[in-house]
Write a protein that holds these residues in place. Structure first.
Motif, short mmCIF file in Angstrom:
data_model
loop_
_atom_site.label_atom_id
_atom_site.label_comp_id
_atom_site.label_asym_id
_atom_site.label_seq_id
_atom_site.Cartn_x
_atom_site.Cartn_y
_atom_site.Cartn_z
N LYS A 6 -60.27 -25.80 67.41
CA LYS A 6 -60.75 -25.84 66.03
C LYS A 6 -59.62 -25.50 65.05
O LYS A 6 -59.52 -26.08 63.97
N THR B 203 -66.72 -30.14 66.65
CA THR B 203 -66.37 -29.07 67.58
C THR B 203 -66.49 -29.54 69.03
O THR B 203 -67.54 -30.08 69.41
N SER C 223 -56.93 -28.37 64.82
CA SER C 223 -57.47 -29.56 64.14
C SER C 223 -57.94 -29.24 62.73
O SER C 223 -58.46 -30.12 62.03
N ASN D 129 -60.46 -27.75 61.73
CA ASN D 129 -61.90 -28.00 61.61
C ASN D 129 -62.23 -29.37 61.03
O ASN D 129 -63.30 -29.57 60.44
#
Length: 318
Positions: free
Chosen positions: A30, A39, A33, A35
């Motif tokens: 997470k 997920t 990336s 977020n």
């Protein structure tokens, strides 16, 4: 060019799937990336995201979601000692050193790809030949696919043995295991175990009854593969025997592997010949032993097998 060498990718996969760090993969995914992705639902999905969007192995292990305790517990589970005044950076360096020793396959295998072939039990897979590497290095037996396969299998087996994660379906149902306990080349005790369940129970007893840790010599001098006259893949291994903070002897193990057509053609163990040297089950200490890692050429049982076929191509294996 991929950012990660084979040994780094294999090490990171092993780390994130370990009990010490199993809850860190998704948080790290997470973070890397930002977020911006859905997920990940599994460790495997998270690891793919981490590898794709990270710049280096060090940057991954330095993430705040991976705490110093995760790193320390991982090293402890692998029986890797650290100094009492350790820092997170020192733990990371120790882990990288451990991975390179454990998973390093060849000097030329630095393109970072992990091609897979010849599936082994528990999702362990054999790296396929890097054709450019083999073309220029086929005179080095260490790089032959049969020896790469042997190292991959041996790494998987001893990690699962030492952590008590072997399963009955890793063996053929009629698997045979012969075990000899030796002292100064004299046989003290000999055991024979037949069937997958009995062989599994013996492997588990090495931890529960004898409290042993088998430390594999993963180098080419300690782990190699051969093909016998019937086409059976033999994995020849040796290493040292340990209890907690204590060296107690050496071992040699010869595995016979073949494909199971009733289990998706996966490789399984159909025979195991294990010799435990200078390990006296009635003693807890033997201070006269040398702690130098044994090699295959020092084993009377293995030396004759070193003359067997050592194919240079993947197609000749199984």
């Amino acid at each position: 060019m991929n950012k990660f060498a084979n040994w780094e990718r294999l090490g990171l996969i092993n780390f994130f799937n370990s009990e010490a760090a199993a809850d860190t993969a998704i948080p790290v995914a997470k973070i890397v990336s930002k977020n911006m992705l859905q997920t990940p639902q599994t460790n495997s999905e998270a690891i793919d995201v981490i590898l794709l969007h990270s710049s280096s192995t060090e940057s991954i292990l330095n993430r705040k979601s991976i705490r110093k305790g995760n790193l320390f517990r991982y090293l402890h589970s692998k029986k890797q000692s650290v100094t009492s005044e350790f820092t997170k950076q020192l733990l990371i360096e120790k882990i990288l050193q451990y991975w390179k020793q454990l998973y390093y396959l060849s000097d030329d295998d630095d393109d970072g790809t992990v091609n897979t072939k010849n599936e082994l039990p528990q999702d362990v897979q054999v790296p396929a030949s890097n054709h450019n590497s083999i073309a220029t290095n086929d005179h080095h037996p260490e790089h032959f696919p049969i020896n790469q396969m042997a190292r991959t299998f041996a790494t998987w087996f001893y990690e699962n043995l030492n952590s008590n994660r072997l399963q009955a379906n890793d063996f053929f149902c009629d698997c045979k295991c012969t075990v000899r306990f030796l002292e100064n080349q004299q046989i003290l005790m000999e055991e024979e175990h037949l069937s997958a369940q009995n062989v599994l129970e013996f492997c588990q007893s090495l931890l529960s009854k004898y409290n042993l840790y088998l430390n594999l010599n993963i180098s080419h001098s300690g782990t190699q593969g051969r093909i016998d006259c019937h086409g059976l893949v033999l994995v020849l291994t040796c290493g040292s025997l340990h209890k907690v903070d204590q060296f107690v002897g050496t071992f040699e193990a010869i595995f016979g592997l073949s494909r199971d057509p009733f289990s998706q053609n996966n490789w399984k163990i159909n025979q195991l010949n294990l010799r435990l040297h200078n390990f006296n089950t009635q003693q807890s200490q033997n201070t006269s032993l040398s702690i130098e890692q044994p090699t295959l050429i020092t084993s009377n049982a293995i030396v004759p097998l070193l003359s067997l076929s050592m194919p240079k191509g993947d197609d000749e294996i199984g």
